[in-house]
Design a protein around this motif. Structure first.
Motif, PDB file in Angstrom:
ATOM      1  N   GLU A 157      -9.936  13.453   3.639  1.00  0.00           N
ATOM      2  CA  GLU A 157     -10.044  12.700   2.386  1.00  0.00           C
ATOM      3  C   GLU A 157     -10.993  13.413   1.419  1.00  0.00           C
ATOM      4  OE1 GLU A 157     -12.416   9.205   2.218  1.00  0.00           O
ATOM      5  OE2 GLU A 157     -11.208   8.304   0.627  1.00  0.00           O
ATOM      6  N   LEU A 174      -4.642   8.580  -1.166  1.00  0.00           N
ATOM      7  CA  LEU A 174      -5.404   7.355  -0.920  1.00  0.00           C
ATOM      8  C   LEU A 174      -5.553   7.157   0.581  1.00  0.00           C
ATOM      9  CD1 LEU A 174      -6.707   4.894  -2.377  1.00  0.00           C
ATOM     10  CD2 LEU A 174      -4.569   3.673  -1.966  1.00  0.00           C
ATOM     11  N   LEU A 175      -6.799   6.891   0.981  1.00  0.00           N
ATOM     12  CA  LEU A 175      -7.061   6.564   2.377  1.00  0.00           C
ATOM     13  C   LEU A 175      -6.658   5.105   2.563  1.00  0.00           C
ATOM     14  CD1 LEU A 175      -8.387   7.735   4.963  1.00  0.00           C
ATOM     15  CD2 LEU A 175     -10.497   6.669   4.225  1.00  0.00           C
ATOM     16  N   ILE A 176      -5.780   4.846   3.512  1.00  0.00           N
ATOM     17  CA  ILE A 176      -5.258   3.479   3.680  1.00  0.00           C
ATOM     18  C   ILE A 176      -5.343   3.045   5.160  1.00  0.00           C
ATOM     19  CG2 ILE A 176      -3.607   3.643   1.759  1.00  0.00           C
ATOM     20  CD1 ILE A 176      -1.418   4.079   3.969  1.00  0.00           C
ATOM     21  N   PRO A 177      -5.272   1.746   5.397  1.00  0.00           N
ATOM     22  CA  PRO A 177      -5.154   1.324   6.802  1.00  0.00           C
ATOM     23  C   PRO A 177      -3.803   1.818   7.314  1.00  0.00           C
ATOM     24  CG  PRO A 177      -5.544  -0.570   5.342  1.00  0.00           C
ATOM     25  CD  PRO A 177      -5.257   0.606   4.466  1.00  0.00           C
ATOM     26  N   ALA A 203      -4.993  -3.500  -4.191  1.00  0.00           N
ATOM     27  CA  ALA A 203      -5.050  -4.490  -3.103  1.00  0.00           C
ATOM     28  C   ALA A 203      -5.568  -5.825  -3.641  1.00  0.00           C
ATOM     29  CB  ALA A 203      -5.950  -3.983  -1.980  1.00  0.00           C
ATOM     30  N   LEU A 244     -16.002   3.203   3.558  1.00  0.00           N
ATOM     31  CA  LEU A 244     -14.639   3.374   4.091  1.00  0.00           C
ATOM     32  C   LEU A 244     -14.182   2.089   4.783  1.00  0.00           C
ATOM     33  CD1 LEU A 244     -13.405   6.405   6.110  1.00  0.00           C
ATOM     34  CD2 LEU A 244     -13.174   4.150   7.064  1.00  0.00           C
ATOM     35  N   ARG A 265     -13.305  -0.672   2.183  1.00  0.00           N
ATOM     36  CA  ARG A 265     -12.005  -0.419   1.535  1.00  0.00           C
ATOM     37  C   ARG A 265     -10.883  -0.765   2.507  1.00  0.00           C
ATOM     38  NH1 ARG A 265     -11.569   5.442   0.179  1.00  0.00           N
ATOM     39  NH2 ARG A 265     -13.469   5.772   1.316  1.00  0.00           N
ATOM     40  N   ASN A 266     -11.077  -0.321   3.739  1.00  0.00           N
ATOM     41  CA  ASN A 266     -10.057  -0.559   4.758  1.00  0.00           C
ATOM     42  C   ASN A 266      -9.887  -2.058   5.001  1.00  0.00           C
ATOM     43  OD1 ASN A 266      -8.211   0.242   6.733  1.00  0.00           O
ATOM     44  ND2 ASN A 266      -9.753   0.201   8.338  1.00  0.00           N
ATOM     45  N   ARG A 325       0.883  -1.040  10.546  1.00  0.00           N
ATOM     46  CA  ARG A 325       0.922  -1.555  11.909  1.00  0.00           C
ATOM     47  C   ARG A 325       1.970  -0.879  12.776  1.00  0.00           C
ATOM     48  NH1 ARG A 325      -0.317  -8.016  12.447  1.00  0.00           N
ATOM     49  NH2 ARG A 325      -1.846  -7.974  10.792  1.00  0.00           N
ATOM     50  N   VAL A 385      -4.449  -7.635   2.645  1.00  0.00           N
ATOM     51  CA  VAL A 385      -3.142  -7.820   1.995  1.00  0.00           C
ATOM     52  C   VAL A 385      -2.060  -8.116   3.036  1.00  0.00           C
ATOM     53  CG1 VAL A 385      -1.414  -6.705   0.517  1.00  0.00           C
ATOM     54  CG2 VAL A 385      -3.845  -6.285   0.123  1.00  0.00           C
ATOM     55  N   GLU A 386      -2.241  -7.604   4.246  1.00  0.00           N
ATOM     56  CA  GLU A 386      -1.227  -7.776   5.298  1.00  0.00           C
ATOM     57  C   GLU A 386      -1.504  -8.981   6.196  1.00  0.00           C
ATOM     58  OE1 GLU A 386       1.222  -5.546   5.259  1.00  0.00           O
ATOM     59  OE2 GLU A 386       0.246  -4.367   3.692  1.00  0.00           O
ATOM     60  N   VAL A 387      -2.610  -9.674   5.925  1.00  0.00           N
ATOM     61  CA  VAL A 387      -3.004 -10.780   6.798  1.00  0.00           C
ATOM     62  C   VAL A 387      -2.399 -12.092   6.302  1.00  0.00           C
ATOM     63  CG1 VAL A 387      -5.043 -12.137   7.476  1.00  0.00           C
ATOM     64  CG2 VAL A 387      -5.114  -9.647   7.572  1.00  0.00           C
ATOM     65  N   MET A 412      -7.959  -3.647   1.949  1.00  0.00           N
ATOM     66  CA  MET A 412      -6.534  -3.266   1.969  1.00  0.00           C
ATOM     67  C   MET A 412      -5.809  -3.961   3.127  1.00  0.00           C
ATOM     68  SD  MET A 412      -6.491   0.762   1.127  1.00  0.00           S
ATOM     69  CE  MET A 412      -7.400   1.494  -0.206  1.00  0.00           C
ATOM     70  N   THR A 413      -6.499  -4.132   4.237  1.00  0.00           N
ATOM     71  CA  THR A 413      -5.881  -4.786   5.393  1.00  0.00           C
ATOM     72  C   THR A 413      -5.620  -6.268   5.122  1.00  0.00           C
ATOM     73  OG1 THR A 413      -6.931  -3.220   6.879  1.00  0.00           O
ATOM     74  CG2 THR A 413      -6.165  -5.249   7.872  1.00  0.00           C
ATOM     75  N   LEU A 466      -6.576   4.569  10.488  1.00  0.00           N
ATOM     76  CA  LEU A 466      -6.570   5.015   9.093  1.00  0.00           C
ATOM     77  C   LEU A 466      -5.532   6.110   8.889  1.00  0.00           C
ATOM     78  CD1 LEU A 466     -10.395   5.206   8.612  1.00  0.00           C
ATOM     79  CD2 LEU A 466      -8.877   3.675   7.375  1.00  0.00           C
ATOM     80  N   GLU A 476     -21.230   6.332   3.987  1.00  0.00           N
ATOM     81  CA  GLU A 476     -19.844   6.770   3.832  1.00  0.00           C
ATOM     82  C   GLU A 476     -18.914   5.950   4.735  1.00  0.00           C
ATOM     83  OE1 GLU A 476     -19.039  10.807   5.000  1.00  0.00           O
ATOM     84  OE2 GLU A 476     -17.192  10.888   3.819  1.00  0.00           O
ATOM     85  N   LEU A 477     -19.367   5.707   5.944  1.00  0.00           N
ATOM     86  CA  LEU A 477     -18.562   4.914   6.876  1.00  0.00           C
ATOM     87  C   LEU A 477     -18.458   3.471   6.392  1.00  0.00           C
ATOM     88  CD1 LEU A 477     -17.029   4.680   9.554  1.00  0.00           C
ATOM     89  CD2 LEU A 477     -19.210   4.184  10.672  1.00  0.00           C
ATOM     90  N   GLU A 491     -10.984   1.967  -5.442  1.00  0.00           N
ATOM     91  CA  GLU A 491      -9.684   2.279  -4.829  1.00  0.00           C
ATOM     92  C   GLU A 491      -8.981   1.041  -4.278  1.00  0.00           C
ATOM     93  OE1 GLU A 491      -9.550   6.768  -3.389  1.00  0.00           O
ATOM     94  OE2 GLU A 491     -11.033   5.569  -2.312  1.00  0.00           O
ATOM     95  N   MET A 500       0.816  -1.223   0.000  1.00  0.00           N
ATOM     96  CA  MET A 500       0.000   0.000   0.000  1.00  0.00           C
ATOM     97  C   MET A 500       0.848   1.270   0.000  1.00  0.00           C
ATOM     98  SD  MET A 500      -3.244  -0.617   0.003  1.00  0.00           S
ATOM     99  CE  MET A 500      -2.831  -1.838  -1.207  1.00  0.00           C
ATOM    100  N   MET A 556     -11.691  11.512   7.585  1.00  0.00           N
ATOM    101  CA  MET A 556     -12.706  11.469   6.521  1.00  0.00           C
ATOM    102  C   MET A 556     -12.885  12.847   5.893  1.00  0.00           C
ATOM    103  SD  MET A 556     -15.477   8.887   8.267  1.00  0.00           S
ATOM    104  CE  MET A 556     -16.657   8.666   6.956  1.00  0.00           C
TER     105      MET A 556
END
Lengths: 87, 191
Positions: A21, A32-35, B140, B102, B105-106, A38, B112-114, B109-110, A46, B98-99, B136, A1, A18
């Motif tokens: 963004e 880009l909004l990303i996690p 990922a 979000l 998407r989160n 860690r 990918v790290e698992v 994307m997460t 976020l 909206e939440l 977006e 990412m 938010m």
């Protein structure tokens, strides 16, 4: 990412991230909004990612809207280097 | 030993082809592929599944010989008992739109790290908006594809949203495959 040299901005609430963004997308800036990685503690989990090329515009827009991030990091190799001082 | 030629295919097709061949029970597989991303992705995928990888340079590419360890049992395909993630919306959870968007998407994307990934991700209804151009999470989903996750979108749904021509991650599937995947899966997580 997060690619080498990218910036990662950490905000202190979900509402601020938010809002940031929405503001940056309205201005058609490349973000880009990303996690949040860690390695970086973020309350809301976020972050907003942007490249060096977009940095000046992104940070100017955030400053103007009173939405500067709590912390800013830059990806360097495997690490995230904290950018100190005024963003 | 079977030869599998994936030269000229773009990612994640090489990983998907290798995954299918290994799941079909090939104990030793020789894969002919291009240098760069296909070579790196197939190596990472095979090692992640416990295969040893031997590399040999060829003219115009590489040959990787993938061998299962003696005690290695090939991982089962999603249609034969794997884990399936059914994504029925472009939002995660109930509440403000909206939440929800979000959070979805989160979540992707997460993933990918698992470490432990699903074998297959099925996108239906507004879920297909996540696999179409403009989403977006395309990067990922590509990264997940390169780790052996099959990303499949419902064809009817893409058609409904007029996104058939703009699918940007994974492949198109039909209700037979969706039904068989769900009924034959070891576990299904619905989002």
């Amino acid at each position: 990412m997060v690619r080498e040299g990218d910036y990662v901005a950490i905000f202190n609430s979900i509402h601020r991230v938010m809002e940031a963004e929405r503001l940056l997308k309205d201005k058609r800036l490349s973000i880009l909004l990303i996690p949040a990685p860690r390695a970086l503690a973020a309350d809301c989990g976020l972050a907003i990612r942007y490249s060096e090329a977009a940095r000046v515009e992104v940070e100017a827009a955030l400053a103007q809207a009173g939405l500067l991030p709590r912390e800013l990091y830059r990806r360097t190799g495997e690490d995230y280097v904290k950018i100190e001082g005024e963003v | 030993m079977k030869d599998l030629d994936v030269r000229g295919l773009s990612c994640p097709a090489p990983v998907v082809s290798v995954k299918k061949a290994l799941e079909a029970g090939e104990g030793v597989l020789r894969v002919l592929l291009d240098d760069g991303a296909p070579r790196e992705n197939v190596t990472r995928f095979a090692q992640g599944r416990g295969y040893t990888v031997q590399e040999e340079a060829l003219e115009g590419g590489f040959a990787l010989t993938l061998s299962a360890a003696a005690d290695q049992k090939p991982k089962e395909a999603a249609s034969q008992g794997g884990a399936v993630l059914l994504i029925g919306s472009d939002r995660l959870g109930d509440g403000p739109e909206e939440l929800g968007r979000l959070l979805m998407r989160n979540f992707i994307m997460t993933l990918v790290e698992v470490a432990e990934l699903p074998d297959r991700m099925l996108f239906i209804n507004t879920g297909v908006l996540l696999t179409a151009a403009g989403s977006e999470v395309i990067d990922a989903l590509e990264a997940l594809g390169n780790r052996g996750v099959e990303v499949l979108s419902c064809g009817i749904c893409l058609d409904f949203f007029k996104k058939k021509e703009s699918l940007a991650a994974g492949g198109v599937t039909n209700m037979f495959t969706i039904a068989e995947s769900l009924l034959g899966a070891r576990s299904v997580v619905r989002l």
